[in-house]
Design a protein around this motif. Structure first.
Motif, PDB file in Angstrom:
ATOM      1  N   GLY A 160      74.579  40.956  77.736  1.00 51.19           N
ATOM      2  CA  GLY A 160      73.402  40.100  77.615  1.00 51.19           C
ATOM      3  C   GLY A 160      72.908  39.990  76.190  1.00 51.19           C
ATOM      4  O   GLY A 160      72.988  40.950  75.429  1.00 51.19           O
ATOM      5  N   CYS A 161      72.412  38.823  75.854  1.00 50.90           N
ATOM      6  CA  CYS A 161      71.848  38.598  74.514  1.00 50.90           C
ATOM      7  C   CYS A 161      70.528  37.897  74.670  1.00 50.90           C
ATOM      8  O   CYS A 161      70.440  36.701  74.592  1.00 50.90           O
ATOM      9  CB  CYS A 161      72.795  37.758  73.672  1.00 50.90           C
ATOM     10  N   PRO A 162      69.456  38.661  74.912  1.00 48.09           N
ATOM     11  CA  PRO A 162      69.451  40.103  75.204  1.00 48.09           C
ATOM     12  C   PRO A 162      69.718  40.342  76.688  1.00 48.09           C
ATOM     13  O   PRO A 162      69.696  39.403  77.474  1.00 48.09           O
ATOM     14  CB  PRO A 162      68.009  40.485  74.862  1.00 48.09           C
ATOM     15  N   GLY A 217      73.540  45.531  75.095  1.00 51.74           N
ATOM     16  CA  GLY A 217      73.478  44.133  74.656  1.00 51.74           C
ATOM     17  C   GLY A 217      74.799  43.646  74.086  1.00 51.74           C
ATOM     18  O   GLY A 217      75.711  44.428  73.801  1.00 51.74           O
ATOM     19  N   ALA A 218      74.868  42.320  73.911  1.00 52.81           N
ATOM     20  CA  ALA A 218      76.113  41.676  73.496  1.00 52.81           C
ATOM     21  C   ALA A 218      76.593  42.152  72.132  1.00 52.81           C
ATOM     22  O   ALA A 218      77.790  42.382  71.931  1.00 52.81           O
ATOM     23  CB  ALA A 218      75.934  40.161  73.500  1.00 52.81           C
ATOM     24  N   CYS A 219      75.675  42.329  71.169  1.00 46.99           N
ATOM     25  CA  CYS A 219      76.115  42.736  69.825  1.00 46.99           C
ATOM     26  C   CYS A 219      76.787  44.105  69.857  1.00 46.99           C
ATOM     27  O   CYS A 219      77.857  44.300  69.293  1.00 46.99           O
ATOM     28  CB  CYS A 219      74.941  42.807  68.860  1.00 46.99           C
ATOM     29  N   ASP A 278      71.564  49.128  69.983  1.00 49.19           N
ATOM     30  CA  ASP A 278      71.715  47.680  70.026  1.00 49.19           C
ATOM     31  C   ASP A 278      72.107  47.206  68.642  1.00 49.19           C
ATOM     32  O   ASP A 278      71.831  47.842  67.632  1.00 49.19           O
ATOM     33  CB  ASP A 278      70.461  46.975  70.555  1.00 49.19           C
ATOM     34  N   GLY A 279      72.822  46.079  68.654  1.00 45.86           N
ATOM     35  CA  GLY A 279      73.310  45.555  67.382  1.00 45.86           C
ATOM     36  C   GLY A 279      74.729  46.011  67.101  1.00 45.86           C
ATOM     37  O   GLY A 279      75.215  46.994  67.667  1.00 45.86           O
ATOM     38  N   GLY A 311      71.373  44.459  64.653  1.00 43.75           N
ATOM     39  CA  GLY A 311      70.893  43.519  65.674  1.00 43.75           C
ATOM     40  C   GLY A 311      69.612  42.863  65.244  1.00 43.75           C
ATOM     41  O   GLY A 311      69.130  43.047  64.126  1.00 43.75           O
ATOM     42  N   CYS A 312      69.029  42.093  66.179  1.00 47.70           N
ATOM     43  CA  CYS A 312      67.835  41.313  65.846  1.00 47.70           C
ATOM     44  C   CYS A 312      66.594  41.901  66.484  1.00 47.70           C
ATOM     45  O   CYS A 312      65.520  41.327  66.379  1.00 47.70           O
ATOM     46  CB  CYS A 312      68.017  39.889  66.316  1.00 47.70           C
ATOM     47  N   ALA A 313      66.734  43.023  67.215  1.00 45.28           N
ATOM     48  CA  ALA A 313      65.641  43.681  67.933  1.00 45.28           C
ATOM     49  C   ALA A 313      65.295  42.977  69.243  1.00 45.28           C
ATOM     50  O   ALA A 313      64.405  43.415  69.960  1.00 45.28           O
ATOM     51  CB  ALA A 313      64.400  43.874  67.079  1.00 45.28           C
ATOM     52  N   GLY A 314      66.004  41.888  69.565  1.00 46.81           N
ATOM     53  CA  GLY A 314      65.788  41.215  70.844  1.00 46.81           C
ATOM     54  C   GLY A 314      66.110  42.132  72.009  1.00 46.81           C
ATOM     55  O   GLY A 314      65.439  42.115  73.051  1.00 46.81           O
ATOM     56  N   CYS A 315      67.125  42.950  71.855  1.00 50.64           N
ATOM     57  CA  CYS A 315      67.500  43.886  72.921  1.00 50.64           C
ATOM     58  C   CYS A 315      66.377  44.899  73.157  1.00 50.64           C
ATOM     59  O   CYS A 315      66.123  45.293  74.287  1.00 50.64           O
ATOM     60  CB  CYS A 315      68.777  44.619  72.552  1.00 50.64           C
TER      61      CYS A 315
HETATM   62  S1  SF4 Z   1      72.557  41.138  71.623  1.00 50.98           S
HETATM   63 FE1  SF4 Z   1      71.256  39.380  71.124  1.00 50.98          FE
HETATM   64  S2  SF4 Z   1      69.192  40.161  71.446  1.00 50.98           S
HETATM   65 FE2  SF4 Z   1      70.521  41.948  71.262  1.00 50.98          FE
HETATM   66  S3  SF4 Z   1      70.507  42.504  69.090  1.00 50.98           S
HETATM   67 FE3  SF4 Z   1      72.222  41.118  69.412  1.00 50.98          FE
HETATM   68  S4  SF4 Z   1      71.446  39.100  68.892  1.00 50.98           S
HETATM   69 FE4  SF4 Z   1      69.680  40.436  69.261  1.00 50.98          FE
END
Ligand code: SF4
Ligand code: SF4
Ligand code: SF4
Lengths: 323, 138
Positions: free
Chosen positions: A168-170, A93-95, A67-68, A14-18
């Motif tokens: 959710g993203c995030p 989260g969505a990922c 997450d991710g 993931g991108c750490a947004g979560c």
């Molecule tokens: S769901 Fe969105 S915010 Fe969370 S890790 Fe994936 S890309 Fe990032």
């Protein structure tokens, strides 16, 4: 007061947004921390190593979030280890729950992806065409083993049993607060559920025609967001901007619609949907008014999967078969 | 190669299903490759069903409905057409041959057409070979 809840958080692909969404709880998180002991939060927050997690006893963690998505051999290994150590595992989260934005890669071959990322992108300088590889012999003495890039993006439930899902993203922070509270108080739905309100984005959208007792009419002209600014009022779908609000969970409070963007489905499917993209096709197909409207949609969105499965491609019933 | 494709078919009860019945009454010959499921209207066939069938290894999926203007519910088949066009695109983007999914308008009077379509579709799929899902692909 019972013992503190032992909590773990793993960032897979993931991108750490979560994780930021959890930190965004601010005071609420501080309240929750009174009940929570963080035993693992890697690789982002706590200084705990993977081997520390591997050394923990099975089922010794009360609650774990991931997450991710899963793309590297490392993600796969850690998700499996975390599952074994945890009583409750939440795909956060969505990922994690659906594959997310990185999941769109599944309709490309790995060659295509590498070529784009390590060769063709304008900011890349790579005259020797070096691509990532899992084995590397450095300076004639160090034999390195690196995480391997797997064939496909997978969701957490493709690998292990998942107890709860959060979309959710995030994930929207007001909703994360609800999920954390449900977990802390033990007020949880049956396993396998999404921790959500169960309401669609349309339900909480102030653009909903039903609020003004207007009927939904067939759409004749399909527009992309680059085709112009949507009007301030009225349903975007009705104006021809493909909006996935009817089939998406609205725990975000219709965030995108509040800033004039159509919903792209990051909240995940409302209850009862097995395949998000297929249901999106069903919903869009019902509102298109003519053959011409259908043809223009197919023309405007040349890769349709990336519209209807923007956040959920790896979770489709039909797994991509790109070689 | 002696491959006999497995086709999952959805047929609207007012037209294509009646057409299949008529094919039987007329003693039309067609290969026993299709498993026909009767639905109230082709518009009732959720795109989810099509993907589910393919994901479980059907070699082909067929949807049959009434000709335009003949739908018992007025516009069910228009919706079918719009959705199925999109699904075909997705099936292709996911790396499957678009021929694995087909839809046709066959009325209750067109028993012969039903048999012909089934014969032709079976032949087409036979050339294509089995659904890649079954070969351990994913
Ligand atoms: S769901 Fe969105 S915010 Fe969370 S890790 Fe994936 S890309 Fe990032
Ligand atoms: S389709 Fe989109 S814009 Fe219209 S009511 Fe639903 S969420 Fe709001
Ligand atoms: S409106 Fe849709 S895309 Fe936007 S945040 Fe909410 S669920 Fe996600």
């Amino acid at each position: 007061m019972a013992d503190k809840i032992k909590f773990a958080f793993l960032l897979a692909g993931g991108c750490a947004g979560c994780e930021m969404a959890l930190v965004d709880l601010s005071e609420n998180l501080l309240d929750a921390l009174e009940h929570i002991e963080v035993v693992f939060w890697a690789p982002t927050v706590a200084d705990v190593k993977y081997k520390d997690l591997e050394a923990m006893a099975d089922k010794s963690i009360d609650l774990a979030f991931v997450d991710g998505m899963v793309r590297l051999s490392e993600h796969e290994h850690m998700v499996r280890v975390l599952r074994a150590k945890s009583k409750i595992l939440v795909a956060f989260g969505a990922c994690a729950s659906l594959g997310g934005i990185p999941g769109m890669a599944n309709i490309h071959t790995n060659d295509e992806l590498f070529k784009q990322a390590y060769k063709d992108t304008f900011s890349t300088e790579n005259p020797d065409g070096v691509y990532p590889q899992p084995q590397y012999f450095l300076d004639g003495k160090y034999d390195l083993t690196l995480p391997a890039f797997q064939d496909k993006v997978r969701t957490i439930q493709d690998l292990v049993e998942v107890d709860y899902y959060v979309g959710g993203c995030p994930p929207h922070h007001s909703f994360v607060a609800k999920a954390v509270e449900a977990i802390v108080t033990g007020n949880l739905p049956p396993k396998g559920s999404w921790l959500t309100s169960g309401k669609a984005v349309c339900d909480v959208c102030k653009r909903n025609p039903a609020n003004e007792e207007l009927e939904r009419l067939p759409v004749e002209t399909v527009k992309r967001t680059v085709d112009g600014m949507p009007e301030e009022k009225g349903c975007l779908l009705q104006h021809g901007f493909v909006c996935l609000g009817p089939i998406t969970q609205g725990d975000c409070g219709a965030s995108c619609l509040n800033v004039n963007m159509p919903c792209r489905g990051c909240g995940g499917p409302i209850p009862g949907i097995k395949d998000y993209g297929a249901r999106a096709v069903s919903a869009i197909g019902s509102i298109l008014g003519s053959e011409a409207a259908t043809d223009s949609l197919l023309e405007k969105f040349p890769v349709l999967s990336k519209l209807v499965y923007r956040y959920s491609l790896p979770a489709s019933r039909l797994k991509s078969n790109v070689r | 190669m002696d491959f006999s494709p497995n086709i999952v078919g959805f047929a609207c009860q007012w037209c294509t299903y009646a057409g299949a019945d008529l094919a039987g009454n007329l003693r039309c010959k067609y290969p026993p490759t299709i498993k026909l499921i009767r639905v109230p209207c082709s518009g009732r066939v959720e795109p989810e069903y099509v993907l589910e069938a393919l994901s479980r290894g059907a070699d082909g999926v067929f949807v049959g409905g009434c000709h335009f203007g003949d739908c018992h519910y007025k516009e069910g088949n228009y919706k079918t057409d719009r959705r199925m066009k999109m699904i075909k695109k997705i099936v292709q983007e996911f790396g499957y041959e678009p021929e694995r999914f087909r839809w046709e308008w066959i009325s209750g009077a067109e028993g012969k057409k039903f048999a012909e379509v089934m014969t032709e579709y079976t032949e087409e799929l036979r050339k294509l070979g089995p659904n890649p899902v079954k070969e351990g692909g994913k």
